[in-house]
Write a protein that holds these residues in place. Structure first.
Motif, PDB file in Angstrom:
ATOM      1  N   ALA A 251       1.063  -1.273   0.380  1.00 14.76           N
ATOM      2  CA  ALA A 251       0.056   0.221  -0.324  1.00 14.76           C
ATOM      3  C   ALA A 251       0.833   1.730   0.561  1.00 14.76           C
ATOM      4  CB  ALA A 251      -0.616   0.085   1.002  1.00 14.76           C
ATOM      5  N   PHE A 252       2.315   1.303   0.650  1.00 16.40           N
ATOM      6  CA  PHE A 252       2.676   2.736   0.845  1.00 16.40           C
ATOM      7  C   PHE A 252       4.409   2.158  -0.059  1.00 16.40           C
ATOM      8  CE2 PHE A 252       3.241   0.267   5.047  1.00 16.40           C
ATOM      9  CZ  PHE A 252       4.377   0.040   4.827  1.00 16.40           C
ATOM     10  N   ASN A 253       4.087   0.784  -1.000  1.00 15.94           N
ATOM     11  CA  ASN A 253       4.972   0.542  -1.863  1.00 15.94           C
ATOM     12  C   ASN A 253       5.855   1.773  -2.965  1.00 15.94           C
ATOM     13  OD1 ASN A 253       6.696  -1.522  -2.909  1.00 15.94           O
ATOM     14  ND2 ASN A 253       6.186  -0.853  -4.633  1.00 15.94           N
ATOM     15  N   TRP A 254       4.815   2.353  -3.130  1.00 18.18           N
ATOM     16  CA  TRP A 254       5.005   3.457  -3.369  1.00 18.18           C
ATOM     17  C   TRP A 254       5.949   4.845  -3.252  1.00 18.18           C
ATOM     18  CZ3 TRP A 254       3.886   9.245  -2.438  1.00 18.18           C
ATOM     19  CH2 TRP A 254       3.042   9.049  -1.029  1.00 18.18           C
ATOM     20  N   LEU A 255       5.423   4.846  -2.317  1.00 19.52           N
ATOM     21  CA  LEU A 255       6.239   5.887  -1.316  1.00 19.52           C
ATOM     22  C   LEU A 255       7.906   5.691  -0.987  1.00 19.52           C
ATOM     23  CD1 LEU A 255       7.243   8.119   0.694  1.00 19.52           C
ATOM     24  CD2 LEU A 255       5.672   6.576   2.270  1.00 19.52           C
ATOM     25  N   ILE A 256       7.901   4.338  -1.242  1.00 17.64           N
ATOM     26  CA  ILE A 256       9.399   3.205  -0.829  1.00 17.64           C
ATOM     27  C   ILE A 256      10.228   3.159  -2.375  1.00 17.64           C
ATOM     28  CG2 ILE A 256      11.012   1.337  -0.506  1.00 17.64           C
ATOM     29  CD1 ILE A 256       8.249   0.119   1.248  1.00 17.64           C
ATOM     30  N   ARG A 257       9.571   3.997  -3.401  1.00 18.20           N
ATOM     31  CA  ARG A 257       9.795   3.226  -4.430  1.00 18.20           C
ATOM     32  C   ARG A 257      10.539   4.939  -4.893  1.00 18.20           C
ATOM     33  NH1 ARG A 257       5.858   1.665  -7.235  1.00 18.20           N
ATOM     34  NH2 ARG A 257       5.136   3.553  -7.576  1.00 18.20           N
ATOM     35  N   ARG A 258       9.769   5.861  -4.520  1.00 12.47           N
ATOM     36  CA  ARG A 258       9.720   7.072  -4.294  1.00 12.47           C
ATOM     37  C   ARG A 258      10.718   7.776  -4.046  1.00 12.47           C
ATOM     38  NH1 ARG A 258      10.867  11.951  -1.889  1.00 12.47           N
ATOM     39  NH2 ARG A 258      10.504  13.895  -2.972  1.00 12.47           N
ATOM     40  N   ARG A 259      10.877   6.889  -2.629  1.00  9.31           N
ATOM     41  CA  ARG A 259      12.016   7.303  -1.637  1.00  9.31           C
ATOM     42  C   ARG A 259      13.613   7.185  -2.475  1.00  9.31           C
ATOM     43  NH1 ARG A 259      11.066   8.712   3.291  1.00  9.31           N
ATOM     44  NH2 ARG A 259      13.682   8.926   3.591  1.00  9.31           N
ATOM     45  N   ALA A 260      13.547   5.365  -3.348  1.00  7.34           N
ATOM     46  CA  ALA A 260      14.989   4.983  -3.924  1.00  7.34           C
ATOM     47  C   ALA A 260      15.046   5.659  -5.418  1.00  7.34           C
ATOM     48  CB  ALA A 260      14.530   4.178  -4.029  1.00  7.34           C
ATOM     49  N   ALA A 261      14.541   6.358  -5.684  1.00  6.77           N
ATOM     50  CA  ALA A 261      14.476   6.850  -6.723  1.00  6.77           C
ATOM     51  C   ALA A 261      14.812   8.307  -6.739  1.00  6.77           C
ATOM     52  CB  ALA A 261      12.897   7.222  -7.712  1.00  6.77           C
ATOM     53  N   GLU A 262      14.670   8.955  -5.316  1.00 10.61           N
ATOM     54  CA  GLU A 262      15.242  10.639  -5.325  1.00 10.61           C
ATOM     55  C   GLU A 262      16.837  10.053  -4.649  1.00 10.61           C
ATOM     56  OE1 GLU A 262      15.062  14.444  -3.914  1.00 10.61           O
ATOM     57  OE2 GLU A 262      13.617  13.221  -5.346  1.00 10.61           O
ATOM     58  N   VAL A 263      16.934   9.135  -3.964  1.00  9.63           N
ATOM     59  CA  VAL A 263      17.944   8.638  -3.827  1.00  9.63           C
ATOM     60  C   VAL A 263      19.237   8.892  -4.958  1.00  9.63           C
ATOM     61  CG1 VAL A 263      20.160   7.184  -2.427  1.00  9.63           C
ATOM     62  CG2 VAL A 263      18.271   7.090  -1.755  1.00  9.63           C
ATOM     63  N   ALA A 264      18.931   7.924  -6.071  1.00 12.20           N
ATOM     64  CA  ALA A 264      19.370   8.123  -7.158  1.00 12.20           C
ATOM     65  C   ALA A 264      19.625   9.281  -8.647  1.00 12.20           C
ATOM     66  CB  ALA A 264      18.660   6.639  -8.031  1.00 12.20           C
ATOM     67  N   ARG A 265      18.240  10.457  -7.406  1.00 12.61           N
ATOM     68  CA  ARG A 265      18.741  11.601  -8.158  1.00 12.61           C
ATOM     69  C   ARG A 265      19.386  12.441  -7.609  1.00 12.61           C
ATOM     70  NH1 ARG A 265      12.913  10.708  -9.720  1.00 12.61           N
ATOM     71  NH2 ARG A 265      12.560  11.782  -7.482  1.00 12.61           N
ATOM     72  N   ARG A 266      20.042  12.273  -6.739  1.00 12.29           N
ATOM     73  CA  ARG A 266      20.778  12.697  -5.874  1.00 12.29           C
ATOM     74  C   ARG A 266      21.623  12.838  -5.777  1.00 12.29           C
ATOM     75  NH1 ARG A 266      18.399  16.103  -1.221  1.00 12.29           N
ATOM     76  NH2 ARG A 266      20.476  15.255  -0.478  1.00 12.29           N
ATOM     77  N   TRP A 267      22.177  10.993  -6.651  1.00  8.97           N
ATOM     78  CA  TRP A 267      23.319  10.693  -6.399  1.00  8.97           C
ATOM     79  C   TRP A 267      24.244  11.789  -7.850  1.00  8.97           C
ATOM     80  CZ3 TRP A 267      27.599   7.761  -5.334  1.00  8.97           C
ATOM     81  CH2 TRP A 267      28.523   7.134  -5.779  1.00  8.97           C
ATOM     82  N   ASP A 268      22.952  11.709  -8.885  1.00  6.04           N
ATOM     83  CA  ASP A 268      23.443  11.847 -10.445  1.00  6.04           C
ATOM     84  C   ASP A 268      23.888  13.687 -10.285  1.00  6.04           C
ATOM     85  OD1 ASP A 268      23.234   9.491 -11.511  1.00  6.04           O
ATOM     86  OD2 ASP A 268      20.776   9.984 -11.882  1.00  6.04           O
ATOM     87  N   ASN A 269      22.421  14.127  -8.972  1.00 10.90           N
ATOM     88  CA  ASN A 269      22.967  15.771  -9.206  1.00 10.90           C
ATOM     89  C   ASN A 269      23.854  16.086  -8.635  1.00 10.90           C
ATOM     90  OD1 ASN A 269      20.639  15.550 -10.351  1.00 10.90           O
ATOM     91  ND2 ASN A 269      19.239  15.993  -9.023  1.00 10.90           N
ATOM     92  N   GLY A 270      24.872  15.465  -7.644  1.00 16.54           N
ATOM     93  CA  GLY A 270      25.503  15.536  -6.846  1.00 16.54           C
ATOM     94  C   GLY A 270      25.347  16.055  -5.883  1.00 16.54           C
ATOM     95  N   ARG A 271      24.392  15.376  -5.434  1.00 15.93           N
ATOM     96  CA  ARG A 271      23.675  15.744  -4.253  1.00 15.93           C
ATOM     97  C   ARG A 271      23.295  14.929  -2.604  1.00 15.93           C
ATOM     98  NH1 ARG A 271      19.371  18.050  -3.512  1.00 15.93           N
ATOM     99  NH2 ARG A 271      18.404  16.735  -6.031  1.00 15.93           N
ATOM    100  N   LEU A 272      24.122  13.953  -3.048  1.00 15.11           N
ATOM    101  CA  LEU A 272      23.430  12.649  -1.678  1.00 15.11           C
ATOM    102  C   LEU A 272      23.976  12.837  -0.815  1.00 15.11           C
ATOM    103  CD1 LEU A 272      22.842   9.878  -1.949  1.00 15.11           C
ATOM    104  CD2 LEU A 272      24.633   8.712  -2.331  1.00 15.11           C
ATOM    105  N   TRP A 273      25.472  13.069  -0.646  1.00 17.65           N
ATOM    106  CA  TRP A 273      25.897  13.695   0.849  1.00 17.65           C
ATOM    107  C   TRP A 273      26.216  14.851   0.789  1.00 17.65           C
ATOM    108  CZ3 TRP A 273      27.225   9.063  -1.970  1.00 17.65           C
ATOM    109  CH2 TRP A 273      27.710   7.813  -1.069  1.00 17.65           C
ATOM    110  N   SER A 274      25.018  16.148   0.028  1.00 18.57           N
ATOM    111  CA  SER A 274      25.518  17.404   0.509  1.00 18.57           C
ATOM    112  C   SER A 274      25.363  18.073   1.598  1.00 18.57           C
ATOM    113  CB  SER A 274      24.243  18.141  -0.674  1.00 18.57           C
ATOM    114  OG  SER A 274      22.805  17.650  -0.353  1.00 18.57           O
ATOM    115  N   TYR A 275      24.769  17.315   2.606  1.00 15.81           N
ATOM    116  CA  TYR A 275      24.364  17.873   4.160  1.00 15.81           C
ATOM    117  C   TYR A 275      25.913  17.865   4.563  1.00 15.81           C
ATOM    118  CZ  TYR A 275      26.052  12.894   5.436  1.00 15.81           C
ATOM    119  OH  TYR A 275      27.021  11.843   5.629  1.00 15.81           O
TER     120      TYR A 275
END
Length: 661
Positions: free
Chosen positions: A349-373
């Motif tokens: 039921a909340f698999n869409w949220l898990i998928r979205r969070r995982a995709a966001e990790v990949a996008r942040r990597w591509d943008n060089g922002r994964l460890w921007s903190y």
């Protein structure tokens, strides 16, 4: 950071959607009907069952509506279709055949509309099947001139029932419409949505409330109550002694201390928070979190590993990628698990949220922002300089002021100095702990609001994307078109006309572990089907098998099998304790042809549903009723069955061989 080399993960492939065993959509009004429902409601749901392929259930509901006096031109149209759908004339009982022949008496037409035109065409088709001298071309023209709604339903549901000279012409129209409708309605863009569960609203783990022990508050208050008077007494001594330079140093130390405290707090908070996130995001597994704590967390962790691998950056090795993101996966897993643990939702039921969070990790990597903190939490040099200079001013000015106070007050100033330093240190460290905890909470609140807004936006987009999910009737119509296209392939391969086929039957079974879903009360639908078509001809049985990829209506892994009538020794459906149903056809040489009609009931049964009714509807929609009739006849009588079936077909509805009701 250097990733470790000993990371292992499990992945789903093909149609094995991780965490989804069987989706039951809560569209409770689509197939739901109560015994005391009004007649028009029973008719509406009966038509839906008919369109969904479960003609048996549809006929019962339409019959109940008719028995209650509900008769319209639309009822007159759908009733005979429900009676003959998926059946040959031999499968009608004597009572059913008599009702079908006399349907114009208890289902009279009222006025002219498209439904009345369809009813007249149905009745002419039934009459023509028993009259060898009928003008078939004129009848086909009349059928072709009907509106698409009526024409498609007639061709779909009367295909097996009609025989004789009309059979080939009817098949030509049926195949034409099937090819035209097979990919209609943006099928490729919509089918996958049927297998997506109703998404649960996004939940984000609430930030922890500030937790400051009572002892810390006691030290802060007590230290302040002691240090402030002591510090003020030092200033009073300097004023009384007229030591201007020491008094200026005293004021400088206080001002420097304020600047040092403010900048030092910022420095300490940033460095501490960055260190905490470094530990949380660390690639190497930590012993305490290496194994997810419960089943929900394990399912979420499995899903995250699957989607992180799916959205892996180009050129990245999978094991290296999963190792680098191990800490992030743990953090997301714990956040999602804590948010949904007590809500009663299944992971899908909340698999869409898990998928979205995982995709966001990949996008942040591509943008060089994964460890921007790390950049965001880096302490500015100006803040560091302010903290250092302020501390120096506090130390230097304080030492000068203390020296002046001791010279002025003598031994009487010693207690004030000792109390100011000791109590100030105790109070300062306690207030620092309190301030850091509040800063942590405020930062968590800010992150919570930001993540909540992002998840809410993603949820709205996902809901909009699923808005045009096909209903069960559309799924059944597409599947029926696929079956006809495969049947045409078999006919062309064996160079047969439809009139050369005495009878045919089909099985639509689940292929392996393909994802399944259904609307509450309706039959199971699958992402992939194992299709089997049995053609009964004068030369024996021609069996064609293929794997259907339902999303785009394409067939793979085609194979064929031919055998004599006498080779069929038995046919039956085996039901296991887990409610799975398996079709089995045994041949004389010991070979068994099997197909799993219904998989094990892995999901929790809906309280409002009877498992037996679900099985009945699913088996009816899968073509089992007609298939068993045909193959059981072949197994029992051999070639003699084929001869009798042809004679019965020629005799029409008046065949005296029809069994009693």
């Amino acid at each position: 950071m250097t990733p470790s080399d000993n990371t292992a993960a499990n992945f789903a492939s093909d149609d094995a959607q991780v965490g989804v065993q069987g989706i039951v959509h809560g569209d409770v009004y689509y197939y739901a009907v109560a015994p005391d429902s009004p007649a028009d409601k029973k008719f509406e749901i009966g038509v839906r069952f008919l369109e969904g392929g479960a003609a048996g259930r549809g006929l019962r509901l339409i019959d109940e509506a008719v028995a209650s006096g509900y008769v319209t031109n639309q009822v007159c149209f759908y009733w005979p279709l429900a009676m003959v759908s998926g059946r040959t004339r031999r499968e009608l009982s004597a009572q059913e055949a008599a009702r079908l022949r006399g349907s114009d008496r208890f289902l009279p037409l009222s006025g002219d509309d498209s439904w009345a035109d369809g009813v007249r065409t149905i009745r002419r088709l039934l009459d023509a099947a028993e009259k060898p001298d009928v003008d078939v071309r004129r009848l086909m023209m009349e059928l072709d001139e009907l509106r698409p709604t009526q024409r498609i339903m007639i061709l779909r549901h009367m295909e097996l029932f009609l025989d004789g000279s009309i059979k080939d012409q009817l098949w030509h129209l049926t195949l034409r419409d099937a090819c035209k409708q097979q990919k209609a309605g943006s099928r490729q863009d919509r089918v996958w949505k049927f297998f997506q569960p109703e998404p649960a609203a996004p939940l984000v783990r609430q930030p922890e409330q500030p937790t400051v022990p009572g002892a810390t508050w006691l030290r802060a208050v007590a230290g302040t109550l002691v240090s402030v008077p002591a510090t003020a007494h030092i200033g009073l001594l300097l004023v009384q002694g007229g030591r201007v330079s020491a008094l200026l140093a005293y004021l400088l130390s206080i001002i420097g201390g304020c600047f040092a405290a403010r900048a030092g707090l910022e420095w300490r908070f940033r460095s501490g928070r960055r260190q905490a996130m470094d530990e949380a995001y660390a690639p190497a597994p930590r012993p305490s979190t290496d194994t997810p704590p419960d089943r929900l967390a394990r399912r979420i962790d499995h899903q995250l590993a699957y989607y992180l691998a799916k959205y892996m950056p180009n050129g990245m090795d999978r094991e290296v990628w999963l190792t680098w993101t191990a800490g992030i996966r743990r953090r997301i897993r714990d956040e999602v698990a804590d948010a949904y643990r007590d809500m009663g939702f299944k992971v899908d039921a909340f698999n869409w949220l898990i998928r979205r969070r995982a995709a966001e990790v990949a996008r942040r990597w591509d943008n060089g922002r994964l460890w921007s903190y790390r950049r965001e939490l880096a302490t500015p040099r100006r803040t560091m300089a302010t903290a250092v200079l302020g501390a120096m001013a506090l130390a230097a000015g304080g030492a000068w002021a203390v020296s002046g106070a001791l010279q002025t007050g003598g031994p009487a100033g010693i207690p004030s100095v000792v109390l100011a330093v000791a109590a100030g240190w105790i109070a300062g460290s306690a207030w620092l702990q309190i301030a850091l905890e509040r800063r942590r909470h405020n930062a968590d609140i800010s992150d919570f609001k930001k993540l909540s807004a992002e998840c809410d936006m993603a949820y709205d987009l996902w809901k909009k994307r699923l808005a045009d999910k096909p209903d069960d009737g559309e799924m059944a119509a597409w599947l029926d078109c696929d079956r006809k296209v495969l049947l045409d392939e078999a006919l062309r391969h064996y160079r047969l006309k439809m009139s050369d086929v005495v009878a045919y039957a089909f099985i639509e079974a689940r292929n392996g572990s393909a994802t399944r879903a259904r609307i509450q009360g309706g039959p199971w639908r699958y992402r992939k089907y194992e299709m089997k078509i049995f053609l009964i001809t004068a030369d024996g049985v021609r069996q064609c098998n293929a794997r259907l990829h339902f999303a785009d209506g394409t067939f793979q892994d085609r194979n064929r099998l031919n055998y004599r009538f006498e080779a069929v020794t038995a046919v039956h459906v085996r039901q296991a304790d887990d409610n799975s149903h398996t079709f089995e056809l045994s041949l004389m040489d010991g070979q068994k042809i099997t197909a799993q009609m219904i998989g094990p009931e892995l999901e929790e049964n809906q309280e409002s549903e009877d498992p037996e009714e679900v099985s009945e509807v699913s088996l009816d929609a899968a073509g089992l009723r007609h298939t068993l009739h045909v193959l059981e006849g072949v197994a029992a009588e051999g070639k003699a069955w084929m001869t009798r079936e042809r004679r019965r077909g020629a005799n029409g509805l008046d065949d005296p061989g029809c069994p009693a009701a």
